[in-house]
Design a protein around this motif. Sequence first.
Motif, PDB file in Angstrom:
ATOM      1  N   UNK A  25      15.533   2.320   3.118  1.00 55.15           N
ATOM      2  CA  UNK A  25      16.181   1.752   1.936  1.00 55.15           C
ATOM      3  C   UNK A  25      15.830   2.661   0.779  1.00 55.15           C
ATOM      4  N   UNK A  26      16.827   3.142   0.083  1.00 57.03           N
ATOM      5  CA  UNK A  26      16.620   4.141  -0.957  1.00 57.03           C
ATOM      6  C   UNK A  26      17.444   3.774  -2.177  1.00 57.03           C
ATOM      7  N   UNK A  27      16.811   3.811  -3.338  1.00 57.49           N
ATOM      8  CA  UNK A  27      17.585   3.592  -4.543  1.00 57.49           C
ATOM      9  C   UNK A  27      16.772   3.097  -5.715  1.00 57.49           C
ATOM     10  N   UNK A  28      17.490   2.780  -6.777  1.00 56.84           N
ATOM     11  CA  UNK A  28      16.901   2.252  -8.004  1.00 56.84           C
ATOM     12  C   UNK A  28      16.791   0.739  -7.843  1.00 56.84           C
ATOM     13  N   UNK A  29      15.611   0.271  -7.470  1.00 62.34           N
ATOM     14  CA  UNK A  29      15.390  -1.147  -7.228  1.00 62.34           C
ATOM     15  C   UNK A  29      15.154  -1.922  -8.521  1.00 62.34           C
ATOM     16  N   UNK A  30      14.902  -1.215  -9.615  1.00 57.64           N
ATOM     17  CA  UNK A  30      14.527  -1.863 -10.880  1.00 57.64           C
ATOM     18  C   UNK A  30      13.369  -2.835 -10.672  1.00 57.64           C
ATOM     19  N   UNK A  31      12.474  -2.477  -9.774  1.00 54.94           N
ATOM     20  CA  UNK A  31      11.300  -3.299  -9.488  1.00 54.94           C
ATOM     21  C   UNK A  31      10.154  -2.381  -9.091  1.00 54.94           C
ATOM     22  N   UNK A  32       9.004  -2.639  -9.635  1.00 54.46           N
ATOM     23  CA  UNK A  32       7.804  -1.892  -9.282  1.00 54.46           C
ATOM     24  C   UNK A  32       7.419  -2.215  -7.838  1.00 54.46           C
ATOM     25  N   UNK A  33       7.008  -1.221  -7.065  1.00 58.08           N
ATOM     26  CA  UNK A  33       6.659  -1.490  -5.664  1.00 58.08           C
ATOM     27  C   UNK A  33       5.437  -2.391  -5.504  1.00 58.08           C
ATOM     28  N   UNK A  34       4.725  -2.661  -6.590  1.00 62.43           N
ATOM     29  CA  UNK A  34       3.524  -3.495  -6.506  1.00 62.43           C
ATOM     30  C   UNK A  34       3.783  -4.959  -6.848  1.00 62.43           C
ATOM     31  N   UNK A  35       5.044  -5.320  -7.169  1.00 62.87           N
ATOM     32  CA  UNK A  35       5.304  -6.735  -7.461  1.00 62.87           C
ATOM     33  C   UNK A  35       5.324  -7.514  -6.145  1.00 62.87           C
ATOM     34  N   UNK A  36       5.032  -8.780  -6.237  1.00 64.86           N
ATOM     35  CA  UNK A  36       4.825  -9.596  -5.047  1.00 64.86           C
ATOM     36  C   UNK A  36       6.037  -9.655  -4.125  1.00 64.86           C
ATOM     37  N   UNK A  37       7.253  -9.737  -4.664  1.00 66.37           N
ATOM     38  CA  UNK A  37       8.433  -9.831  -3.797  1.00 66.37           C
ATOM     39  C   UNK A  37       8.630  -8.557  -2.971  1.00 66.37           C
ATOM     40  N   UNK A  38       8.361  -7.389  -3.553  1.00 68.78           N
ATOM     41  CA  UNK A  38       8.470  -6.136  -2.799  1.00 68.78           C
ATOM     42  C   UNK A  38       7.354  -6.061  -1.762  1.00 68.78           C
ATOM     43  N   UNK A  39       6.139  -6.440  -2.145  1.00 74.25           N
ATOM     44  CA  UNK A  39       5.020  -6.445  -1.191  1.00 74.25           C
ATOM     45  C   UNK A  39       5.296  -7.405  -0.039  1.00 74.25           C
ATOM     46  N   UNK A  40       5.836  -8.577  -0.334  1.00 73.85           N
ATOM     47  CA  UNK A  40       6.160  -9.550   0.720  1.00 73.85           C
ATOM     48  C   UNK A  40       7.222  -9.005   1.665  1.00 73.85           C
ATOM     49  N   UNK A  41       8.251  -8.355   1.112  1.00 73.00           N
ATOM     50  CA  UNK A  41       9.308  -7.764   1.920  1.00 73.00           C
ATOM     51  C   UNK A  41       8.729  -6.706   2.850  1.00 73.00           C
ATOM     52  N   UNK A  42       7.905  -5.822   2.285  1.00 75.24           N
ATOM     53  CA  UNK A  42       7.313  -4.750   3.093  1.00 75.24           C
ATOM     54  C   UNK A  42       6.422  -5.319   4.193  1.00 75.24           C
ATOM     55  N   UNK A  43       5.693  -6.359   3.879  1.00 74.38           N
ATOM     56  CA  UNK A  43       4.840  -6.986   4.891  1.00 74.38           C
ATOM     57  C   UNK A  43       5.692  -7.638   5.987  1.00 74.38           C
ATOM     58  N   UNK A  44       6.748  -8.337   5.613  1.00 79.12           N
ATOM     59  CA  UNK A  44       7.602  -9.033   6.577  1.00 79.12           C
ATOM     60  C   UNK A  44       8.295  -8.075   7.538  1.00 79.12           C
ATOM     61  N   UNK A  45       8.648  -6.880   7.064  1.00 77.50           N
ATOM     62  CA  UNK A  45       9.374  -5.918   7.891  1.00 77.50           C
ATOM     63  C   UNK A  45       8.522  -4.726   8.311  1.00 77.50           C
ATOM     64  N   UNK A  46       7.216  -4.821   8.132  1.00 75.91           N
ATOM     65  CA  UNK A  46       6.276  -3.755   8.539  1.00 75.91           C
ATOM     66  C   UNK A  46       6.736  -2.389   8.034  1.00 75.91           C
ATOM     67  N   UNK A  47       7.044  -2.326   6.757  1.00 77.10           N
ATOM     68  CA  UNK A  47       7.499  -1.079   6.167  1.00 77.10           C
ATOM     69  C   UNK A  47       6.678  -0.782   4.918  1.00 77.10           C
TER      70      UNK A  47
END
Length: 103
Positions: A25-47
Amino acid sequence: MISSHLEQIGRNLDKYLLTYENFLLLGDFNADPKIQSVLNFCHAYSCRNLINENTCFKNPLDPSCIDLMIIKMPKSFEGSLAIETGLSDFHKLVVSFLKKCYK
């Protein structure tokens, strides 16, 4: 807002991960990678996100990392970074190199 977008991405990923083992997944997410929703997503999909430096300088006194590269198999990529190209007024270009050889 970002969490609802990530939920939509997750629903699509759930379909494609039945057939494919990797994703980027590549692009302008307008979200810091350290916010909880991004961390939760990465944890859920092992990425994980490959970009760990500031990419947006809209406010030069408070730059942010919002242009992300989220990958399932991070060892498949090398040399991920953000570079200034002069093509954007305040975003850097994020790049990475895919470690793949074809005979």
